[in-house]
Design an enzyme around this catalytic site. Structure first.
Site, PDB file in Angstrom:
ATOM      1  N   SER A  47      42.919  45.127  38.903  1.00 31.91           N
ATOM      2  CA  SER A  47      43.099  45.674  37.550  1.00 31.91           C
ATOM      3  C   SER A  47      44.358  46.523  37.561  1.00 31.91           C
ATOM      4  CB  SER A  47      41.905  46.554  37.161  1.00 31.91           C
ATOM      5  OG  SER A  47      40.709  45.847  37.275  1.00 31.91           O
ATOM      6  N   LYS A 106      41.304  43.336  30.233  1.00 27.17           N
ATOM      7  CA  LYS A 106      40.588  44.239  31.140  1.00 27.17           C
ATOM      8  C   LYS A 106      40.682  45.693  30.643  1.00 27.17           C
ATOM      9  CE  LYS A 106      38.634  45.908  34.862  1.00 27.17           C
ATOM     10  NZ  LYS A 106      37.252  45.722  35.279  1.00 27.17           N
ATOM     11  N   LYS A 133      42.102  55.529  36.802  1.00 20.46           N
ATOM     12  CA  LYS A 133      43.338  54.738  36.978  1.00 20.46           C
ATOM     13  C   LYS A 133      43.473  53.722  35.830  1.00 20.46           C
ATOM     14  CE  LYS A 133      42.737  51.061  39.155  1.00 20.46           C
ATOM     15  NZ  LYS A 133      42.468  49.643  38.931  1.00 20.46           N
TER      16      LYS A 133
END
Ligand code: NAD
Length: 298
Positions: A96, A170, A238
């Protein structure tokens, strides 16, 4: 069958490798963590000494790394994938990362005649183990179809657009999950404070409109106070950093997400970087001086 190179064999990469090996694929693997690497070698994979050597010894290279800088370093850095590839190979990045970085890496690989898909996943460790991940893919239709059989071993894949579109999807996924976990914790804390057993509330509502994968997966963790990862809080932060960078660039308002991000930041500041993101409940528990755990109740 294509030879597969796999780089990054952590919580997710390890079971993904195992499923590929169990399906008959030959794997060459690499990770900077020797212990993790040895575990996958025990499943039957060959050990590579660098991303370059993995690329030299495979047809399709899969990366499953923490974030954008790791992918850039592994693919474009010294002894990186790019030094070992030849025309016709394909890189599938399942990490990701920021969509712009996927596009940047794809452009460099293109110069060597190498195609790329960005194919991040959702579903966590359990779904990686059962080979039932949700895989969101960006890239060319022809390349997607070339890789579909391999992707299907790891989960259900959907092509959502050109390179970078998988990572954008995502980001959307991570926004919905973060807000959903916060909603689960916020609602259950209210119930507990009002004197109703949160486990009974969970049983009563999970089949209704409030039901969700987040409720089903995370509420039982909250009742046990068990936040072993799973998906580490620092990795969710993140992803949300990548979300907020993108939303700022595009001038998109995300008021609820911004608050959830600050709650997660508070938990990182308190030393909870490595716990499962379901531990967002700890923020609510501290603020309201009540615990969702079924023992040690206040
Ligand atoms: P992890 O930290 O367990 O695994 C990452 C692996 O990459 C580690 O083994 C690490 O040693 C290795 N690595 C780091 N830098 C490297 C380098 N330069 N060269 C080679 N190896 C290197 O993380 P994870 O939970 O497996 O997550 C991987 C990716 O999948 C992340 O982008 C994460 O956001 C995403 N993801 C995780 C989950 C989950 O539930 N864990 C779910 C969906 C998506």
């Amino acid at each position: 069958m294509e030879k597969i190179g796999f780089i990054g064999v952590g919580i997710m990469g390890k079971p993904m490798c195992k499923n590929l090996i169990d399906s008959g694929y030959k794997l060459v693997v690499y990770d900077v963590n020797e212990e993790a690497l040895n575990e996958v070698v025990e499943y039957g994979a060959k050990k590579g000494n660098s991303p370059k050597s993995v690329a030299e010894n495979s047809d399709i290279i899969i990366t499953m790394l923490p974030n954008s800088p790791h992918v850039k370093n592994v693919v474009l850095g010294e002894k990186g994938v790019i030094e070992g590839v030849k025309e016709g190979q394909i890189l599938i990045d399942m990490s990701s990362i920021a969509p712009l970085v996927s596009q940047e890496v794809a452009k460099e690989l293109e110069k060597k005649g190498v195609e790329m898909l960005d194919a991040p996943v959702s579903g966590g460790q359990e779904k990686a183990q059962s080979g039932t991940l949700a895989i969101m893919v960006g890239g060319k239709d022809t390349v997607f179809h070339q890789c579909k059989a391999i992707l299907e071993i790891m989960g259900k894949s959907v092509l959502v657009g050109d390179i970078g579109a998988g990572e954008t999807t995502k980001l959307v996924n991570q926004v919905i999950v973060a807000i959903n976990i916060a909603a689960v914790a916020e609602g259950l804390i209210l119930g507990k404070k009002a004197g109703v057993d949160p486990e009974r509330i969970f049983e009563a509502i999970k089949g209704g409109l409030a039901g969700s994968q987040c409720l089903t997966d995370k509420a039982p963790r909250m009742f046990k106070g068990n936040y072993d990862p799973g998906f580490r809080m620092k990795l969710h932060v993140k992803d949300l950093n990548n979300v907020l960078e993108t939303s700022r660039e595009l001038h998109v308002a995300m008021p609820i997400l911004a608050q959830v991000m600050e709650m997660m930041q508070t938990l990182l500041a308190e030393g909870h970087a490595e716990i499962d993101h379901g531990g967002l409940a700890l923020f609510y528990e501290k603020m309201n001086e009540i615990s969702l755990k079924h023992q040690n109740d206040k």
